[in-house]
Design a protein around this motif. Structure first.
Motif, PDB file in Angstrom:
ATOM      1  N   HIS A 126     109.720  34.090  21.685  1.00  0.00           N
ATOM      2  CA  HIS A 126     110.587  33.533  22.214  1.00  0.00           C
ATOM      3  C   HIS A 126     111.015  32.065  22.731  1.00  0.00           C
ATOM      4  N   HIS A 186     114.606  27.471  24.236  1.00  0.00           N
ATOM      5  CA  HIS A 186     115.036  28.265  23.429  1.00  0.00           C
ATOM      6  C   HIS A 186     114.779  26.658  21.975  1.00  0.00           C
ATOM      7  N   HIS A 202     111.088  25.403  29.806  1.00  0.00           N
ATOM      8  CA  HIS A 202     110.543  25.941  29.157  1.00  0.00           C
ATOM      9  C   HIS A 202     112.713  26.094  28.645  1.00  0.00           C
TER      10      HIS A 202
HETATM   11 ZN   LIG Z   1     114.324  32.248  27.266  1.00  0.00          ZN
END
Ligand SMILES: [Zn+2]
Length: 268
Positions: free
Chosen positions: A192, A130, A128
């Motif tokens: 997100h 950004h 994960h």
């Molecule tokens: Zn995050």
């Protein structure tokens, strides 16, 4: 590694070269497998940095420990992706406690990844970050559409998590994300960013890289005009060709070779 070798027959129209097959199917001791996963993990961070997926201290990739399924290896909180080496990785237990390493864990990394690893025993790694186009796409009410051959890797195999409520700091929120993910290889977390998983670190990292690029491609297509979508039958066929576990793993191999040659200190 048994799970992934079983999926090899699903790799249509391509034969994995012998040198890679040997790597994929190699029998390893627990210690060797742990080191293997940590090397792939450190390389994935260096690649994420090279791809521009770093945003301050945000982002995490985890690898489940091969001995204790409740433990996972992750980046230390606050260390830049470009500087992470094997020896910097920390090991975290299912309560969020750092059991190996001196650095703290990012609370969000624990909250999300512990729940994904718990809900998906098949998953070895989760990624994960950004990244720019992933987070931009996440703000639109869309999935990754089958606009290109590459994007078909996600056709019928990713979800949206539409429940943004601030930084994910507790495991209840992580649980909801894991529930939404279901059996998929990826999730778009609204407002997100992207989350991907795999049976190997290699696979999870590759899905993230190519999902981000598919998001970028989709946004460019929207800006340029009205894109033509690949029809359901062909998108499904292409997904079976480019979206398998082995295909995801295989795509990462040249990237691993490139980054370890350019930045051999990542293996320290
Ligand atoms: Zn995050």
């Amino acid at each position: 590694m048994a799970d992934i070798t079983e999926t090899l027959e699903n790799v249509a129209q391509q034969e994995i070269p012998k040198r890679y097959m040997a790597l994929l199917t190699a029998a390893r001791s627990i210690e060797e497998e742990r080191l293997h996963r940590k090397q792939r993990l450190a390389a994935a961070f260096r690649l994420f940095s090279k791809c521009g997926f770093d945003e301050g201290v945000a982002g995490h990739i985890t690898a489940r420990d091969p001995e204790d399924a409740n433990l996972f290896w992750v980046n230390p909180f606050g260390m830049h992706f470009s500087q992470i080496s094997v020896s910097d990785l920390i090991c975290v237990d299912h309560t969020g406690k750092v059991v190996e390493g001196d650095e703290p864990v990012n609370r969000a990394a624990y909250a999300i990844h512990s729940q994904v690893h718990a809900a998906r025993p098949d998953v070895v790694a989760a990624a994960h970050a950004h990244s720019l186009y992933g987070k931009t796409l996440s703000s639109l009410p869309v999935l990754v559409e089958p606009l290109t051959q590459d994007a078909c890797a996600f056709y019928g195999d990713h979800v949206r998590f539409d429940d943004f409520s601030g930084v994910v700091l507790d495991t209840e929120e992580g649980k909801k994300i894991a529930h939404a993910l279901g059996d998929s290889k990826a999730a778009i977390l609204r407002n997100h960013g992207l989350l991907t998983v795999g049976l190997t670190v290699d696979e999870a990292a590759w899905w993230f890289i190519t999902m981000e690029r598919s998001a970028q491609s989709q946004l460019i297509a929207y800006a340029a005009g009205t894109p033509i979508t690949i029809d359901d039958e062909n998108a499904s066929l292409t997904a079976s060709q480019v979206g398998s576990h082995a295909a995801g793993w295989f795509n990462f191999q040249p990237l691993y070779e490139r980054i370890t040659r350019e930045q051999p200190d990542l293996l320290d």
